[in-house]
Design a protein around this motif. Sequence first.
Motif, PDB file in Angstrom:
ATOM      1  N   PHE A   1       0.839  -1.185   0.000  1.00 28.30           N
ATOM      2  CA  PHE A   1       0.000   0.000   0.000  1.00 28.30           C
ATOM      3  C   PHE A   1       0.886   1.251   0.000  1.00 28.30           C
ATOM      4  O   PHE A   1       2.037   1.227   0.407  1.00 28.30           O
ATOM      5  CB  PHE A   1      -0.892   0.049   1.244  1.00 28.30           C
ATOM      6  CG  PHE A   1      -1.895  -1.074   1.351  1.00 28.30           C
ATOM      7  CD1 PHE A   1      -2.257  -1.850   0.258  1.00 28.30           C
ATOM      8  CD2 PHE A   1      -2.503  -1.350   2.573  1.00 28.30           C
ATOM      9  CE1 PHE A   1      -3.200  -2.870   0.370  1.00 28.30           C
ATOM     10  CE2 PHE A   1      -3.439  -2.361   2.709  1.00 28.30           C
ATOM     11  CZ  PHE A   1      -3.778  -3.125   1.610  1.00 28.30           C
ATOM     12  N   ARG A   2       0.336   2.322  -0.420  1.00 24.48           N
ATOM     13  CA  ARG A   2       0.965   3.649  -0.465  1.00 24.48           C
ATOM     14  C   ARG A   2       2.056   3.729  -1.524  1.00 24.48           C
ATOM     15  O   ARG A   2       1.949   4.495  -2.466  1.00 24.48           O
ATOM     16  CB  ARG A   2       1.529   4.068   0.901  1.00 24.48           C
ATOM     17  CG  ARG A   2       0.521   4.125   2.032  1.00 24.48           C
ATOM     18  CD  ARG A   2       1.193   4.616   3.310  1.00 24.48           C
ATOM     19  NE  ARG A   2       0.362   4.366   4.479  1.00 24.48           N
ATOM     20  CZ  ARG A   2       0.809   4.348   5.710  1.00 24.48           C
ATOM     21  NH1 ARG A   2       2.088   4.578   5.962  1.00 24.48           N
ATOM     22  NH2 ARG A   2      -0.005   4.111   6.717  1.00 24.48           N
ATOM     23  N   THR A   3       3.126   2.937  -1.391  1.00 19.83           N
ATOM     24  CA  THR A   3       4.257   3.072  -2.311  1.00 19.83           C
ATOM     25  C   THR A   3       4.055   2.327  -3.606  1.00 19.83           C
ATOM     26  O   THR A   3       4.650   2.683  -4.632  1.00 19.83           O
ATOM     27  CB  THR A   3       5.546   2.553  -1.663  1.00 19.83           C
ATOM     28  OG1 THR A   3       5.452   1.135  -1.484  1.00 19.83           O
ATOM     29  CG2 THR A   3       5.807   3.224  -0.325  1.00 19.83           C
ATOM     30  N   GLY A   4       3.259   1.254  -3.600  1.00 19.91           N
ATOM     31  CA  GLY A   4       3.087   0.421  -4.774  1.00 19.91           C
ATOM     32  C   GLY A   4       4.279  -0.457  -5.070  1.00 19.91           C
ATOM     33  O   GLY A   4       4.346  -1.094  -6.130  1.00 19.91           O
ATOM     34  N   ALA A   5       5.242  -0.531  -4.146  1.00 18.94           N
ATOM     35  CA  ALA A   5       6.439  -1.347  -4.359  1.00 18.94           C
ATOM     36  C   ALA A   5       6.059  -2.816  -4.527  1.00 18.94           C
ATOM     37  O   ALA A   5       5.219  -3.347  -3.795  1.00 18.94           O
ATOM     38  CB  ALA A   5       7.400  -1.183  -3.189  1.00 18.94           C
ATOM     39  N   ALA A   6       6.695  -3.477  -5.512  1.00 13.47           N
ATOM     40  CA  ALA A   6       6.441  -4.899  -5.738  1.00 13.47           C
ATOM     41  C   ALA A   6       6.997  -5.717  -4.580  1.00 13.47           C
ATOM     42  O   ALA A   6       8.078  -5.433  -4.051  1.00 13.47           O
ATOM     43  CB  ALA A   6       7.075  -5.345  -7.046  1.00 13.47           C
ATOM     44  N   ALA A   7       6.261  -6.750  -4.184  1.00 15.68           N
ATOM     45  CA  ALA A   7       6.674  -7.592  -3.064  1.00 15.68           C
ATOM     46  C   ALA A   7       6.052  -8.968  -3.224  1.00 15.68           C
ATOM     47  O   ALA A   7       5.041  -9.140  -3.922  1.00 15.68           O
ATOM     48  CB  ALA A   7       6.231  -6.979  -1.737  1.00 15.68           C
ATOM     49  N   ALA A   8       6.661  -9.947  -2.572  1.00 15.59           N
ATOM     50  CA  ALA A   8       6.049 -11.267  -2.509  1.00 15.59           C
ATOM     51  C   ALA A   8       4.756 -11.156  -1.710  1.00 15.59           C
ATOM     52  O   ALA A   8       4.633 -10.319  -0.811  1.00 15.59           O
ATOM     53  CB  ALA A   8       7.008 -12.245  -1.847  1.00 15.59           C
ATOM     54  N   PRO A   9       3.765 -11.991  -2.002  1.00 13.18           N
ATOM     55  CA  PRO A   9       2.487 -11.876  -1.295  1.00 13.18           C
ATOM     56  C   PRO A   9       2.611 -11.964   0.225  1.00 13.18           C
ATOM     57  O   PRO A   9       1.906 -11.232   0.930  1.00 13.18           O
ATOM     58  CB  PRO A   9       1.680 -13.050  -1.857  1.00 13.18           C
ATOM     59  CG  PRO A   9       2.198 -13.210  -3.251  1.00 13.18           C
ATOM     60  CD  PRO A   9       3.681 -12.943  -3.133  1.00 13.18           C
ATOM     61  N   ASP A  10       3.476 -12.835   0.739  1.00 10.75           N
ATOM     62  CA  ASP A  10       3.566 -12.926   2.199  1.00 10.75           C
ATOM     63  C   ASP A  10       4.157 -11.658   2.801  1.00 10.75           C
ATOM     64  O   ASP A  10       3.754 -11.221   3.886  1.00 10.75           O
ATOM     65  CB  ASP A  10       4.351 -14.161   2.628  1.00 10.75           C
ATOM     66  CG  ASP A  10       5.761 -14.200   2.090  1.00 10.75           C
ATOM     67  OD1 ASP A  10       6.064 -13.511   1.099  1.00 10.75           O
ATOM     68  OD2 ASP A  10       6.581 -14.937   2.676  1.00 10.75           O
ATOM     69  N   THR A  11       5.089 -11.032   2.085  1.00 14.05           N
ATOM     70  CA  THR A  11       5.643  -9.762   2.566  1.00 14.05           C
ATOM     71  C   THR A  11       4.604  -8.664   2.492  1.00 14.05           C
ATOM     72  O   THR A  11       4.440  -7.868   3.432  1.00 14.05           O
ATOM     73  CB  THR A  11       6.879  -9.368   1.737  1.00 14.05           C
ATOM     74  OG1 THR A  11       7.852 -10.399   1.818  1.00 14.05           O
ATOM     75  CG2 THR A  11       7.475  -8.058   2.239  1.00 14.05           C
ATOM     76  N   ALA A  12       3.881  -8.595   1.382  1.00 15.60           N
ATOM     77  CA  ALA A  12       2.835  -7.583   1.242  1.00 15.60           C
ATOM     78  C   ALA A  12       1.760  -7.769   2.298  1.00 15.60           C
ATOM     79  O   ALA A  12       1.262  -6.786   2.875  1.00 15.60           O
ATOM     80  CB  ALA A  12       2.222  -7.650  -0.153  1.00 15.60           C
ATOM     81  N   ALA A  13       1.389  -9.010   2.561  1.00 17.88           N
ATOM     82  CA  ALA A  13       0.371  -9.271   3.582  1.00 17.88           C
ATOM     83  C   ALA A  13       0.831  -8.740   4.937  1.00 17.88           C
ATOM     84  O   ALA A  13       0.060  -8.093   5.662  1.00 17.88           O
ATOM     85  CB  ALA A  13       0.078 -10.759   3.664  1.00 17.88           C
ATOM     86  N   PHE A  14       2.083  -8.995   5.278  1.00 19.89           N
ATOM     87  CA  PHE A  14       2.610  -8.543   6.570  1.00 19.89           C
ATOM     88  C   PHE A  14       2.635  -7.022   6.653  1.00 19.89           C
ATOM     89  O   PHE A  14       2.110  -6.419   7.584  1.00 19.89           O
ATOM     90  CB  PHE A  14       4.015  -9.108   6.798  1.00 19.89           C
ATOM     91  CG  PHE A  14       4.636  -8.638   8.086  1.00 19.89           C
ATOM     92  CD1 PHE A  14       4.445  -9.346   9.255  1.00 19.89           C
ATOM     93  CD2 PHE A  14       5.396  -7.478   8.135  1.00 19.89           C
ATOM     94  CE1 PHE A  14       4.996  -8.909  10.452  1.00 19.89           C
ATOM     95  CE2 PHE A  14       5.951  -7.026   9.314  1.00 19.89           C
ATOM     96  CZ  PHE A  14       5.752  -7.744  10.486  1.00 19.89           C
TER      97      PHE A  14
END
Length: 445
Positions: A65-78
């Motif tokens: 959220f906010r930055t839109g930086a790409a991340a693995a789903p588990d990292t994004a979820a956290f």
Amino acid sequence: MSTIAERVAGFTSGLQADALPADVLEKIRVTLLHNLAVALADDVVTGVSFRYAEALGAGSGARLFRTGAAAAPDTAAFVNATMIHARAQDDVYFPGLTHVGATLVPAVLALGEELDASGADLVAALAAGYETAGALSQGFAPRTTPRGFRATGVYGVLGAAAGAARLLGLDTATTADALGIATSLAGGTNQTWVAGSQEWLFQVGFCARNGLLAARLAAAGGAGAPDAFEGAQGFYRALLGEETDLSTVATDLGETWRVRDVTYKPLPVCAILQSPVTDALSLRAEHTLTPELVGAARLSLSPGEAAYPGTDSVGPFRGAGDALMSAQFCLAVALEKGTVTASDLLRTDDAGLLELARRIAVVPDPALASRSFRLEIDLRDGGRVEHVGEDGAADFNWDREGLLAQIAAMSAEMPPDEVVAGLVDTVLDVENRSVRDVVSAMVTS
């Protein structure tokens, strides 16, 4: 007879958005919008989460959220979970003392973005998660909390696992495995509120990430204990420390919709304090109160809420976490300033504010029910201002119009109006959009 996991899985694995009662569908839209809106508002505590994501390096499949930086789903979820919870203003299911949205929403958004899931499937996953976390926490959280367990940490992961399993399209048996696995990923204590540390923020991230993990492990063939909840060495026996009747748990799914009882928070303070602090703001305006006029004040709460870790505290405060939990600190901010914002949670060394907080007492009153309170303010001229509130959480079960008014009231702490308008338009039409559309509406830079 079916096990608890089988009963829950039998209900959640087949949920469809178009089969939900109309008011439940609308409640999910409004609840999703509330959680995402507070994630976009100013906060003072998510720096650690972003630095954690940066240290992991670039990933793919989901976005922050906010930055839109790409991340693995588990990292994004956290990380996204911590953003929803950062202001302590996310939703709460009071019968289970659980912040369901902060643990469920980021899990299904991260997974849904990877899968390019539809908005309709997102709605079904959210319904699965809210009903699961609600059914499995209701009646138990008030018993496990005094033992030191934080309800969000131990029950939130169950909703996240159910939501992720629904989004993956797992059948009943595999969803039951996911729930069984999730019981071994549940955890979290309330010591964080006493110590002023940051586990309270990380716990929602653990739940979101671990819910994904449990569902993925089940999808890969991992087996969970069939009687993970009711077994002699299972979830409830371990948490409660005693045997209890579990025969009716999750037997009313599809008849009772617990998401209807999810409520929201108008202020960045603990759920217990929402009504007292909101009413203190009204009393301040009505009676033109200033700190100089206040001699002393007393907040009476039900014994359980008065004893909730961190509620009765005059410091020293070590950070935003123990500040937002303290009735004395939050009431002092309200009486001094006439509002409470996220930045106020860092005013833990403000001598005048702390002196006012020390004039406020928390009083346990057995005559008061949960979510009821009595606020008494003694004035230095001999007068007194008093207010009694009953079942204050009911005041914050907003409909669409109420939520939009709340978002407008937060405008000073929100991104530009066009960003907020785009989020509102997308989420209130979520079943006709995609998960990627929803996440894109959360990108502000």
